[in-house]
Design a protein around this motif. Structure first.
Motif, PDB file in Angstrom:
ATOM      1  N   ASP A  53       0.826  -1.211   0.000  1.00 46.05           N
ATOM      2  CA  ASP A  53       0.000   0.000   0.000  1.00 46.05           C
ATOM      3  C   ASP A  53       0.858   1.258   0.000  1.00 46.05           C
ATOM      4  N   GLU A  54       2.034   1.182   0.618  1.00 50.55           N
ATOM      5  CA  GLU A  54       2.907   2.353   0.695  1.00 50.55           C
ATOM      6  C   GLU A  54       3.553   2.700  -0.642  1.00 50.55           C
ATOM      7  N   VAL A  55       3.721   1.705  -1.517  1.00 49.04           N
ATOM      8  CA  VAL A  55       4.456   1.943  -2.771  1.00 49.04           C
ATOM      9  C   VAL A  55       3.602   1.680  -4.012  1.00 49.04           C
ATOM     10  N   LYS A  56       2.321   1.388  -3.838  1.00 49.54           N
ATOM     11  CA  LYS A  56       1.496   0.961  -4.972  1.00 49.54           C
ATOM     12  C   LYS A  56       1.379   2.005  -6.067  1.00 49.54           C
ATOM     13  N   ASP A  57       1.524   3.286  -5.719  1.00 45.24           N
ATOM     14  CA  ASP A  57       1.381   4.339  -6.716  1.00 45.24           C
ATOM     15  C   ASP A  57       2.714   4.820  -7.271  1.00 45.24           C
ATOM     16  N   ILE A  58       3.799   4.213  -6.835  1.00 47.50           N
ATOM     17  CA  ILE A  58       5.125   4.621  -7.303  1.00 47.50           C
ATOM     18  C   ILE A  58       5.488   3.809  -8.534  1.00 47.50           C
ATOM     19  N   ARG A  59       5.919   4.502  -9.571  1.00 42.81           N
ATOM     20  CA  ARG A  59       6.375   3.837 -10.780  1.00 42.81           C
ATOM     21  C   ARG A  59       7.895   3.807 -10.787  1.00 42.81           C
ATOM     22  N   PRO A  60       8.508   2.803 -11.398  1.00 41.88           N
ATOM     23  CA  PRO A  60       9.978   2.715 -11.416  1.00 41.88           C
ATOM     24  C   PRO A  60      10.644   3.975 -11.928  1.00 41.88           C
ATOM     25  N   TRP A  61      10.063   4.605 -12.958  1.00 45.44           N
ATOM     26  CA  TRP A  61      10.699   5.811 -13.496  1.00 45.44           C
ATOM     27  C   TRP A  61      10.569   6.985 -12.535  1.00 45.44           C
ATOM     28  N   ASN A  62       9.470   7.022 -11.747  1.00 45.73           N
ATOM     29  CA  ASN A  62       9.356   8.059 -10.707  1.00 45.73           C
ATOM     30  C   ASN A  62      10.410   7.865  -9.643  1.00 45.73           C
ATOM     31  N   ASP A  63      10.672   6.613  -9.289  1.00 52.57           N
ATOM     32  CA  ASP A  63      11.665   6.322  -8.248  1.00 52.57           C
ATOM     33  C   ASP A  63      13.053   6.715  -8.693  1.00 52.57           C
ATOM     34  N   ARG A  64      13.384   6.451  -9.965  1.00 51.31           N
ATOM     35  CA  ARG A  64      14.718   6.836 -10.465  1.00 51.31           C
ATOM     36  C   ARG A  64      14.844   8.340 -10.505  1.00 51.31           C
ATOM     37  N   LYS A  65      13.751   9.017 -10.913  1.00 53.34           N
ATOM     38  CA  LYS A  65      13.788  10.469 -11.011  1.00 53.34           C
ATOM     39  C   LYS A  65      13.991  11.131  -9.662  1.00 53.34           C
ATOM     40  N   SER A  66      13.416  10.524  -8.614  1.00 55.25           N
ATOM     41  CA  SER A  66      13.539  11.100  -7.264  1.00 55.25           C
ATOM     42  C   SER A  66      14.836  10.697  -6.592  1.00 55.25           C
ATOM     43  N   GLY A  67      15.616   9.807  -7.238  1.00 55.13           N
ATOM     44  CA  GLY A  67      16.889   9.384  -6.671  1.00 55.13           C
ATOM     45  C   GLY A  67      16.760   8.238  -5.718  1.00 55.13           C
ATOM     46  N   GLY A  68      15.569   7.578  -5.637  1.00 56.26           N
ATOM     47  CA  GLY A  68      15.369   6.495  -4.693  1.00 56.26           C
ATOM     48  C   GLY A  68      15.900   5.192  -5.199  1.00 56.26           C
TER      49      GLY A  68
END
Length: 298
Positions: free
Chosen positions: A283-298
């Motif tokens: 539930d904490e990560v369900k709306d995160i996309r891989p490209w969003n994570d790379r963009k945010s530096g995560g």
């Protein structure tokens, strides 16, 4: 200058201490280019150094890491030993589940040890993790049983220890290696704690291997590296026999029709507490996309 290879076993205030295969300890600084590259040498890194006649020099190259942690800043760990007490304080299975998933995602073997089992029976807790394919066992303060199993965990390996204050980490380390003489219930400079040693990270020898201690669960930064929903099912080892057996290829294992994981939970093959932790993390990560994570530096 000469080139020497070795492993960083201590870092403090910008200095790195590299132990060579021959046991020589070299004092080094990091090259400025590491900062420009957005990285720093870490304890546990295998490195090549340029060394002067005085035995001091610079870390020149860092070999590829198998894994790395943010806090504590350590690389190439083999095991994450999660220490929880059966009582005083009671175990928090949700926190333990997050840490085991974090370890699996890093390629680190998780081990869950329950201490103070003379005060309360933790057998049911330990069984949850053993059934999940994670090594786990109980230890009593009034018995040496199980201590040899703990010693074997360190043999030739780098182990990161974590556990809430009061679970008995220092007591356990003293029991398996009395030569450590670690203070219990207080501050231990040996483990890099205290006001003047917070910038020091060190591997210290335990039972033929190396240990890194973390003062509490919050100091092991499992939040700094999010596990995306695409990887999350693989971080619960007990899901493995059921992945690929769901009715739909895109199954997220959160209640879909024909989900083999959910069926295993209903049948008792997967512990409800473990599945609840999976759902909470999903539930904490369900709306995160891989490209969003790379963009945010995560």
């Amino acid at each position: 200058m000469t080139r020497e290879s070795g492993q960083i076993v201590k870092s403090t205030a910008g200095f790195y201490y590299v132990r060579t295969p021959g046991g020589v300890l070299l004092e080094c600084r990091g090259r400025g280019r590491f900062r420009k590259q957005g990285m720093s040498p870490l304890v546990g890194d295998h490195v090549t150094c340029l060394i002067g006649e005085d035995g001091k020099g610079f870390v020149e190259t860092i070999e590829a890491r198998r894994n790395s942690f943010i806090r504590p800043p350590v690389a190439n760990a083999d095991r994450l030993i999660i220490i929880a007490s059966a009582a005083e304080p009671a175990p928090n299975l949700t926190v333990i589940d997050r840490l085991t998933a974090f370890a699996v995602d890093k390629g680190v073997e998780p081990v869950v040890l329950f201490t103070k089992c003379d005060l309360a029976d933790a057998g049911a807790y330990s069984e949850i993790y053993r059934n999940a394919g994670i090594e786990s066992f109980c230890l009593r303060q009034d018995s040496p049983q199980g201590l040899d199993r703990v010693r074997a965990l360190f043999d030739g390996r780098i182990c990161v220890l974590t556990g809430n204050t009061g679970v008995g980490k220092s007591t356990l380390l003293n029991r398996i290696d009395p030569a450590l003489l670690l203070p219990t219930g207080g501050i231990s400079a040996k483990l890099g704690r205290g006001r003047h040693t917070t910038r020091t990270v060190e591997l210290f020898a335990v039972c033929g291997g190396w240990a890194v201690d973390t003062p509490g669960f919050s100091s092991l930064d499992a939040e700094g590296d999010r596990i995306l929903k695409e990887r999350l099912p693989e971080c619960f080892p007990e899901f493995a026999p059921h992945l690929g057996a769901c009715k739909f290829v895109s199954c997220a294992h959160i209640g879909e029709k024909g989900c083999a994981v959910c069926e295993a939970v209903r049948d008792g093959g997967i512990a409800q507490s473990r599945y609840d932790s999976y759902r909470a993390m999903y539930d904490e990560v369900k709306d995160i996309r891989p490209w969003n994570d790379r963009k945010s530096g995560g």
